[in-house]
Design an enzyme around this catalytic site. Structure first.
Site, mmCIF file in Angstrom:
data_model
loop_
_atom_site.group_PDB
_atom_site.id
_atom_site.type_symbol
_atom_site.label_atom_id
_atom_site.label_comp_id
_atom_site.label_asym_id
_atom_site.label_seq_id
_atom_site.Cartn_x
_atom_site.Cartn_y
_atom_site.Cartn_z
ATOM 1 N N GLU A 227 0.240 -4.210 6.433
ATOM 2 C CA GLU A 227 0.141 -2.806 5.763
ATOM 3 C C GLU A 227 0.352 -1.848 6.778
ATOM 4 O O GLU A 227 -0.504 -1.814 7.891
ATOM 5 C CB GLU A 227 -1.121 -2.964 5.070
ATOM 6 C CG GLU A 227 -1.607 -1.373 4.530
ATOM 7 C CD GLU A 227 -3.112 -1.696 3.756
ATOM 8 O OE1 GLU A 227 -3.743 -0.501 3.699
ATOM 9 O OE2 GLU A 227 -3.608 -2.717 3.765
ATOM 10 N N GLU A 232 -4.128 8.250 5.329
ATOM 11 C CA GLU A 232 -5.210 8.421 4.291
ATOM 12 C C GLU A 232 -6.182 9.431 4.494
ATOM 13 O O GLU A 232 -6.360 9.698 5.751
ATOM 14 C CB GLU A 232 -6.080 7.015 4.832
ATOM 15 C CG GLU A 232 -5.225 5.636 4.261
ATOM 16 C CD GLU A 232 -6.170 4.499 4.339
ATOM 17 O OE1 GLU A 232 -6.737 4.063 3.526
ATOM 18 O OE2 GLU A 232 -6.632 3.979 5.352
#
Length: 452
Positions: A227, A232
């Site tokens: 990932e 974020e």
């Protein structure tokens, strides 16, 4: 990233299934993006987005009987994994009225709460609208605009990549009849065990309903893959984080061997659930990102991420730039003693783990080299979510909770520890939203002007 899939609070009947339903037509909202060859030379691509199948209404293939209600499976339709996959179909989605998802040209807006639905996770489809768009990130640059001004503490408007199968796993697992068209095949470095279907079968066996979320639970199986968290963020904090795994492709795990926050042994799996993160606030630079700061989160910004390789073609450095109000702004420099630089490298990650006293799980899974092999074909994911596991404290507050806030690496942002509790943020800020737009991809220095 902390338990991304389990932390999503989805529609009451949301579930992942492997059969395609026929009660509601599936129409993917269009989303354009640009493929660049050099600065100022970009070509528009006609793409679309699809919502993850975990959000969809799933019902009997014979009628509209729910296969899953609340956080419990229907015992008749789903007595075991294989029978459930045969009996259940996931159906088409009403993107705006049910999920709060809208597009306009090159812009995608995700609303936080829409009716009983909370959050969303979407994938970029290719121009054929049959499979996911894949990206080779090595020696490449990925750029997008984002508006986080309506994202308070406790929320995460995320843009990231994982090594999902481009067809949603349909060719590997013939029992999966829904495929990418219905958003199947999710995986990430947490090896999420809340997925209702994995590898063409249900996740019924061993299913335990969540004790604090009425819509989720955990099954015996998880879905693992590398990932790359490009973004974020909310308006208080942001993090850039690669997460390596031992395999460069999606794999299914079982029980506590999955590791991550779904299991008793967080570090017992084949992936790194923590990653090597660059959060400017955590790196000691508290004036860089936020309302009125160097990167002013009250206004839209352009985010540039570069993936540099060494002579052998392996990932060696991840660099970050911002463009705001016509100015190119380099990423914040580390102000942590013993940790230097403003990009993610092997030396940075090793020094950071030592300075923060963290276990170097990143290195145990081969660090940047452990994600490099997967980066030749990754799927783009865009999401908005709140956190039922840690109230997003790992992103924007002090974390772990029992640590001393002044210790290196504990402070991640200025948010109060209670501000991200899901009941609080869902009740106080249901109209929160994030908008991603102007996505560009191409060789290094092709997607933005370094002299802006």
């Amino acid at each position: 990233m902390h338990q991304r899939a389990l932390l999503f609070s989805a529609l009451l009947t949301a579930v992942r299934a492997q059969q395609a339903g026929t009660l509601t037509e599936e129409v993917h909202p269009s989303l354009t993006w640009q493929k660049c060859t050099s600065e100022g030379s970009c070509t528009e691509q006609s793409g679309s987005v699809v919502i993850d199948s975990n959000w969809r209404w799933t019902h009997s293939v014979n009628d509209s009987t729910n296969c899953y209600t609340g956080n419990t499976w229907d015992a008749t339709l789903c007595p075991d994994d294989e029978t459930c996959a045969t009996n259940c179909a996931l159906d088409g989605a009403d993107y705006e009225s049910t999920y709060g998802v809208t597009t306009d040209g090159d812009s995608l807006t995700l609303k936080f709460v829409t009716g009983s639905n909370v959050g969303s996770r979407l994938y970029l489809m290719d121009t054929s609208d049959e499979g996911y768009q894949t990206f080779n990130l090595l020696d490449a640059e990925f750029t997008f605009d984002v508006d986080v001004s309506n994202l308070p503490c406790g929320l995460n408007g995320a843009l990231y990549f994982t090594a999902m199968d481009a067809d949603g796993g349909a060719s590997k697992y013939p029992a999966n009849k829904a495929g990418a068209k219905y958003g199947t095949g999710y995986c990430d470095s947490q090896c999420p065990r809340d997925l209702k279907f994995i590898d063409g079968q249900a996740n019924v066996d061993g299913w335990e309903p969540s004790s604090n979320n009425d819509n989720t639970g955990i099954g015996n199986h998880g879905s693992c893959c590398p990932e790359m968290d490009i973004w974020e963020a909310n308006k208080i904090s942001t993090a850039l984080t690669p997460h390596p795994c031992d395999s460069s492709e999606q794999t299914m795990c079982e029980g506590n061997d999955c590791g991550g926050t779904y299991s008793d042994d967080r570090y017992g799996g084949t992936c790194d659930p923590d990653g090597c993160d660059f959060n400017p606030y955590r790196m000691g630079n508290d004036s860089f990102y936020g309302p009125g700061k160097t990167i002013d989160t009250g206004s839209k910004m352009t985010v540039v991420t570069q993936f540099i390789t060494d002579g052998s073609g392996s990932l060696s450095e991840i660099k970050r730039y911002y463009v705001q109000n016509g100015n190119v702004i380099a990423n914040a420099d580390s102000n942590i003693s013993g940790v230097t630089g403003n990009s993610i490298t092997t030396d940075f990650c090793t020094a950071q783990k030592k300075a923060f006293g963290d276990d170097d799980i990143f290195a145990e899974h081969n660090g940047l080299a452990g994600i490099s092999d997967a980066m030749s074909s990754m799927v783009l994911i865009l999401s908005l979510w709140d956190d039922y596991y840690a109230s997003m404290e790992w992103l924007d507050s002090d974390y772990p909770e029992n640590a001393t806030a002044t210790d290196p690496g504990v402070a991640r942002g200025t948010c109060d520890s209670e501000s991200g509790v899901p009941a609080t943020v869902e009740g106080a800020h249901p109209d929160s939203s994030v908008t991603f737009s102007n996505i560009k991809f191409g060789p290094i220095n092709s997607t933005f002007s370094a002299s802006a």
